[in-house]
Write a protein that holds these residues in place. Structure first.
Motif, PDB file in Angstrom:
ATOM      1  N   ASN A   1     -11.629  -0.627  -0.767  1.00 24.93           N
ATOM      2  CA  ASN A   1     -11.076   0.869  -0.540  1.00 24.93           C
ATOM      3  C   ASN A   1     -10.858   1.545  -1.827  1.00 24.93           C
ATOM      4  N   GLU A   2     -11.549   2.940  -1.670  1.00 26.07           N
ATOM      5  CA  GLU A   2     -11.515   3.709  -2.733  1.00 26.07           C
ATOM      6  C   GLU A   2     -10.163   4.614  -2.259  1.00 26.07           C
ATOM      7  N   TRP A   3      -9.153   4.762  -2.900  1.00 26.52           N
ATOM      8  CA  TRP A   3      -8.094   5.712  -2.781  1.00 26.52           C
ATOM      9  C   TRP A   3      -8.069   6.885  -3.505  1.00 26.52           C
ATOM     10  N   LEU A   4      -7.795   8.243  -2.701  1.00 27.98           N
ATOM     11  CA  LEU A   4      -8.112   9.315  -3.306  1.00 27.98           C
ATOM     12  C   LEU A   4      -6.994  10.239  -3.228  1.00 27.98           C
ATOM     13  N   GLU A   5      -7.120  11.657  -3.227  1.00 29.98           N
ATOM     14  CA  GLU A   5      -5.880  12.429  -3.231  1.00 29.98           C
ATOM     15  C   GLU A   5      -5.073  12.382  -1.828  1.00 29.98           C
ATOM     16  N   PRO A   6      -3.736  12.659  -1.915  1.00 29.06           N
ATOM     17  CA  PRO A   6      -3.121  12.698  -0.911  1.00 29.06           C
ATOM     18  C   PRO A   6      -3.371  13.821   0.223  1.00 29.06           C
ATOM     19  N   VAL A   7      -3.020  13.644   1.500  1.00 27.83           N
ATOM     20  CA  VAL A   7      -3.067  14.909   2.344  1.00 27.83           C
ATOM     21  C   VAL A   7      -1.907  15.769   2.161  1.00 27.83           C
TER      22      VAL A   7
ATOM     23  N   TRP B   1      -6.454  10.523   1.507  1.00 26.69           N
ATOM     24  CA  TRP B   1      -7.893  10.479   1.796  1.00 26.69           C
ATOM     25  C   TRP B   1      -8.379   9.104   1.172  1.00 26.69           C
ATOM     26  N   HIS B   2      -9.338   8.416   2.004  1.00 27.54           N
ATOM     27  CA  HIS B   2      -9.872   7.254   1.237  1.00 27.54           C
ATOM     28  C   HIS B   2     -11.241   6.994   1.739  1.00 27.54           C
ATOM     29  N   ILE B   3     -11.861   5.971   1.181  1.00 28.33           N
ATOM     30  CA  ILE B   3     -13.295   5.702   1.566  1.00 28.33           C
ATOM     31  C   ILE B   3     -13.318   3.923   1.444  1.00 28.33           C
ATOM     32  N   HIS B   4     -14.035   3.900   2.821  1.00 26.99           N
ATOM     33  CA  HIS B   4     -14.317   2.053   2.767  1.00 26.99           C
ATOM     34  C   HIS B   4     -15.532   1.837   2.292  1.00 26.99           C
TER      35      HIS B   4
ATOM     36  N   TYR C   1       0.791  -1.138   0.326  1.00 23.63           N
ATOM     37  CA  TYR C   1       0.029   0.058   0.038  1.00 23.63           C
ATOM     38  C   TYR C   1       0.951   1.225   0.035  1.00 23.63           C
ATOM     39  N   ALA C   2       2.243   1.145  -0.308  1.00 20.07           N
ATOM     40  CA  ALA C   2       2.900   2.188  -0.030  1.00 20.07           C
ATOM     41  C   ALA C   2       2.807   3.475  -0.854  1.00 20.07           C
ATOM     42  N   GLN C   3       2.033   3.062  -2.314  1.00 18.98           N
ATOM     43  CA  GLN C   3       1.745   4.132  -3.193  1.00 18.98           C
ATOM     44  C   GLN C   3       0.419   4.969  -2.517  1.00 18.98           C
ATOM     45  N   TYR C   4      -0.272   4.558  -1.415  1.00 20.33           N
ATOM     46  CA  TYR C   4      -1.343   5.346  -1.039  1.00 20.33           C
ATOM     47  C   TYR C   4      -0.895   6.078   0.262  1.00 20.33           C
ATOM     48  N   PHE C   5       0.363   6.241   0.442  1.00 26.47           N
ATOM     49  CA  PHE C   5       0.930   6.637   1.912  1.00 26.47           C
ATOM     50  C   PHE C   5       2.105   7.852   1.608  1.00 26.47           C
TER      51      PHE C   5
ATOM     52  N   LYS D   1     -15.402   9.501   3.850  1.00 28.65           N
ATOM     53  CA  LYS D   1     -14.070   9.913   3.166  1.00 28.65           C
ATOM     54  C   LYS D   1     -13.179  10.454   4.576  1.00 28.65           C
ATOM     55  N   HIS D   2     -12.072   9.922   4.551  1.00 26.58           N
ATOM     56  CA  HIS D   2     -11.114  10.296   5.705  1.00 26.58           C
ATOM     57  C   HIS D   2      -9.832   9.990   5.396  1.00 26.58           C
TER      58      HIS D   2
END
Length: 241
Positions: free
Chosen positions: A226-232, A154-157, A113-117, A196-197
């Protein structure tokens, strides 16, 4: 006295406990350092590797990381050793400087999951010992460790609500359109399905939380879990205090 002073950077005289003072000088800095199995520099690297595998030895590890440089290693060599131990999952003390560090395993680098962190995270799967393989899928549990400054996008379950339990360190949790919430050991966050959180560590602290998901009935079939969205962004994150 010579070895002790070189390692620690200053002379030590335990006038309040002469027996201990004699033992340290005669045995540790005398007998052991006088041995020819290892050089003083190599001995410190071995000591660091041993201490890194233990919990509750933060002061000793910090002292020997400095001592390793005093005994002839470079700071770059010491940092490289710590990075190697961390990457191989052999170090439990990357968060040794954090007084809130707990006893949960750090696990291995969270490469899937490194691409989403942003920053580095680690993952340790938690499986109940009294359950069979089929039962373990009913209650999936993971301990996620965030290095200082690390956070997920940011992501949504979908199809499940997520429950987070902070077990060590200090972090943040935020829902879209709401103020961020400080996340400390013992705190529990229940995230409704579809919200979204994001969550992650503070800038100056490691952070560990247990994560699990509870299925929500009658959700739309076929949706990605998991819907992965934009970075914080750094701009948003650096404003948190």
């Amino acid at each position: 006295m010579k070895n002790q002073t070189k390692l620690s950077g200053c002379p030590f005289n335990y006038d309040f406990c002469p027996q201990n003072d004699h033992y340290l000088k005669a045995h540790l800095f005398g007998d052991i350092f006088a041995g020819n199995q290892l050089s003083a520099a190599d001995r410190e690297l071995v000591t660091i590797a041993a201490l890194a595998s233990l919990k509750g030895v933060a002061p000793q590890l910090a002292a020997h990381r400095t001592g390793a440089v005093n005994m002839g290693n470079t700071k770059e060599q010491v940092d490289e050793l710590m990075a190697f131990l961390s990457a191989k999952g052999l170090s439990q003390c990357d968060n040794a400087a954090d007084a809130n560090a707990g006893a949960w395993p750090k696990g291995v680098p969270n490469t899937a999951y490194a691409q989403y962190f942003i920053g580095n995270s680690h993952l340790a799967r938690i499986t109940p010992k009294n359950m069979g393989e089929e039962e373990k899928t009913v209650l999936p549990l993971s301990n996620v460790t965030f290095e200082p400054g690390c956070r997920n996008n940011w992501h949504i379950h979908h199809g499940a609500r997520q429950i987070l339990i902070c077990v060590a360190g200090r972090g943040w949790y935020q829902e879209w359109g709401k103020e961020p919430i400080a996340f400390n050991p013992g705190d529990v966050i229940d995230i409704p399905e579809g919200v979204k959180h994001w969550h992650g560590a503070r800038k100056d602290s490691w952070f560990q939380h247990i994560a699990t998901h509870v299925a929500v009935p009658n959700t739309k079939p076929g949706a990605e879990p998991n819907e992965w969205l934009e970075p914080v962004s750094d701009e948003v994150y650096n404003q948190l205090k």
